[in-house]
Enzyme design. Structure first.
Site, PDB file in Angstrom:
ATOM      1  N   ARG A 174     -22.477  10.269  19.076  1.00 14.87           N
ATOM      2  CA  ARG A 174     -22.995  11.460  18.404  1.00 14.87           C
ATOM      3  C   ARG A 174     -24.378  11.135  17.855  1.00 14.87           C
ATOM      4  O   ARG A 174     -24.530  10.230  17.039  1.00 14.87           O
ATOM      5  CB  ARG A 174     -22.064  11.896  17.266  1.00 14.87           C
ATOM      6  CG  ARG A 174     -20.791  12.584  17.749  1.00 14.87           C
ATOM      7  CD  ARG A 174     -20.001  13.173  16.587  1.00 14.87           C
ATOM      8  NE  ARG A 174     -19.058  14.167  17.034  1.00 14.87           N
ATOM      9  CZ  ARG A 174     -17.771  13.912  17.325  1.00 14.87           C
ATOM     10  NH1 ARG A 174     -17.277  12.696  17.188  1.00 14.87           N
ATOM     11  NH2 ARG A 174     -16.979  14.882  17.747  1.00 14.87           N
ATOM     12  N   HIS A 215       0.810  -1.222   0.000  1.00 19.36           N
ATOM     13  CA  HIS A 215       0.000   0.000   0.000  1.00 19.36           C
ATOM     14  C   HIS A 215       0.841   1.269   0.000  1.00 19.36           C
ATOM     15  O   HIS A 215       0.490   2.254  -0.636  1.00 19.36           O
ATOM     16  CB  HIS A 215      -0.916   0.046   1.227  1.00 19.36           C
ATOM     17  CG  HIS A 215      -1.888  -1.080   1.280  1.00 19.36           C
ATOM     18  ND1 HIS A 215      -1.579  -2.287   1.857  1.00 19.36           N
ATOM     19  CD2 HIS A 215      -3.159  -1.181   0.816  1.00 19.36           C
ATOM     20  CE1 HIS A 215      -2.621  -3.099   1.752  1.00 19.36           C
ATOM     21  NE2 HIS A 215      -3.585  -2.459   1.123  1.00 19.36           N
TER      22      HIS A 215
HETATM   23  N1  URA Z   1     -11.473  13.229  16.083  1.00 20.33           N
HETATM   24  C1  URA Z   1     -12.347  12.367  16.640  1.00 20.33           C
HETATM   25  O1  URA Z   1     -12.261  11.148  16.444  1.00 20.33           O
HETATM   26  N2  URA Z   1     -13.328  12.874  17.422  1.00 20.33           N
HETATM   27  C2  URA Z   1     -13.483  14.190  17.649  1.00 20.33           C
HETATM   28  O2  URA Z   1     -14.413  14.591  18.349  1.00 20.33           O
HETATM   29  C3  URA Z   1     -12.556  15.084  17.046  1.00 20.33           C
HETATM   30  C4  URA Z   1     -11.545  14.570  16.265  1.00 20.33           C
END
Ligand code: URA
Length: 252
Positions: free
Chosen positions: A167, A5
Site C-alpha cells: 500500500r 495474557h
Molecule cells: N485485512 C488485511 O490485512 N488486508 C486487507 O486489505 C483487508 C483486511
C-alpha cells in the site's frame, strides 16, 4: 492458575476443544450471539483478548479475540493449547487480489504465504503453512450447505497492513524493494488474498500437532477499491461466524 495474557484457567474451559479466533474483540460477542441470545458468557477480558463461551447444539465453543497480527495469534494459540484447546478456526476479514473475487465473498484458506516473522520462530521458511485438511473440508461443506459464495486457495499473510501488502499510502509513501511489485506477483501466483494472521496460525498448530483453519470475509478487492462498505462487513461477519460455529459444533 490463569494464563498470562488471556486470564483463563483450565477450570474456565472445562471440556472445550475448539476456539473460534476473530481478530476484533467486538466480534467475540457478535459471533457468540449467533448461537442464540443468553446462550453465551463473556469469561475474560485483558488487552485485545476477550473470551466468551457459547453452546452450539450441546457443544461448548470458545471464542477468543487475537487482536491484529501474527505475534498476538502466537500468544493465543500457546495459551489456549496449554489449556486443552485442540482446534482453532480464524474468523477474519481480508483484501482480495484476484479479479473473480468480490467484496462480500468468503475465502477458506488452504495454505498461507509466510510474509510474517512470527512463524519463523516455530519452523524454518521451508516448512509449509498449511491449514488442516479436516477443518478446510468441514468449512467448505458448511459454506456449501449455507449457499454462500466462497473461494478456496492460498492466502498471503503479512506482518504489516501497509508496506507488506504493497500500500503506497504508507506514511512515507515508500514501499521497500522487497514488496514493490509483490501484489502483482502474488496475483500471478494465484494467491487469493491478503490478511495478517493465518501463516502463524497454520505453522504453530501444525508444529504442535493441533488443527486449524481460516475463513475470511472479503471486504475489499485491492484491484478495484480500498474502501470497505459497513453493511457488507456486517454481512460477511454473520456468514463466516455462522459457518465457523457450525463447524466447531462437530469437531472433536
Ligand atoms: N485485512 C488485511 O490485512 N488486508 C486487507 O486489505 C483487508 C483486511
Amino acid at each position: 492458575m490463569k494464563a498470562y495474557h488471556l486470564k483463563l484457567s483450565k477450570k474456565d474451559l472445562k471440556g472445550v476443544k475448539t476456539a473460534l479466533i476473530p481478530g476484533d474483540p467486538e466480534r467475540v460477542e457478535k459471533i457468540a450471539l449467533l448461537s442464540g441470545e443468553k446462550n453465551y458468557r463473556i469469561i475474560s477480558e485483558n488487552r485485545e483478548f476477550r473470551s466468551a463461551i457459547c453452546n452450539v447444539s450441546g457443544v461448548p465453543v470458545l471464542i477468543t479475540s487475537t487482536g491484529i497480527g501474527c505475534p498476538a495469534v502466537s500468544i493465543v494459540v500457546e495459551e489456549l493449547a496449554n489449556l486443552g484447546i485442540k482446534n482453532f478456526i480464524r474468523v477474519g476479514t481480508s483484501g482480495a487480489i484476484q479479479p473473480g473475487i468480490e467484496p462480500g465473498d468468503l475465502i477458506i484458506s488452504t495454505a498461507a504465504v509466510r510474509l510474517d516473522g512470527t512463524s519463523r520462530h516455530y519452523a524454518p521458511l521451508s516448512y509449509p503453512a498449511v491449514a488442516s485438511f479436516d477443518i478446510v473440508s468441514d468449512l467448505v461443506k458448511s459454506a456449501q450447505r449455507m449457499k454462500v459464495k466462497f473461494h478456496t486457495g492460498i492466502t498471503a499473510t503479512s506482518d504489516t497492513f501497509y508496506p507488506g501488502q504493497e500500500r503506497y499510502d504508507t506514511y512515507s509513501g515508500h514501499v521497500i524493494r522487497d514488496f514493490r511489485g509483490s501484489l502483482e506477483e502474488l496475483k500471478k501466483l494465484n494467491v487469493l488474498n491478503f490478511e495478517m494472521e493465518s501463516s502463524a496460525l497454520f505453522v504453530i498448530t501444525q508444529v504442535f500437532g493441533l488443527k486449524s483453519g481460516t475463513i475470511c470475509g472479503v471486504i475489499v478487492n485491492r484491484l478495484n477499491s480500498e474502501k470497505p462498505d459497513d453493511s457488507l462487513i456486517q454481512r460477511v461477519e454473520v456468514q463466516s461466524g455462522r459457518i465457523a460455529l457450525d463447524v466447531a459444533s462437530n469437531l472433536k
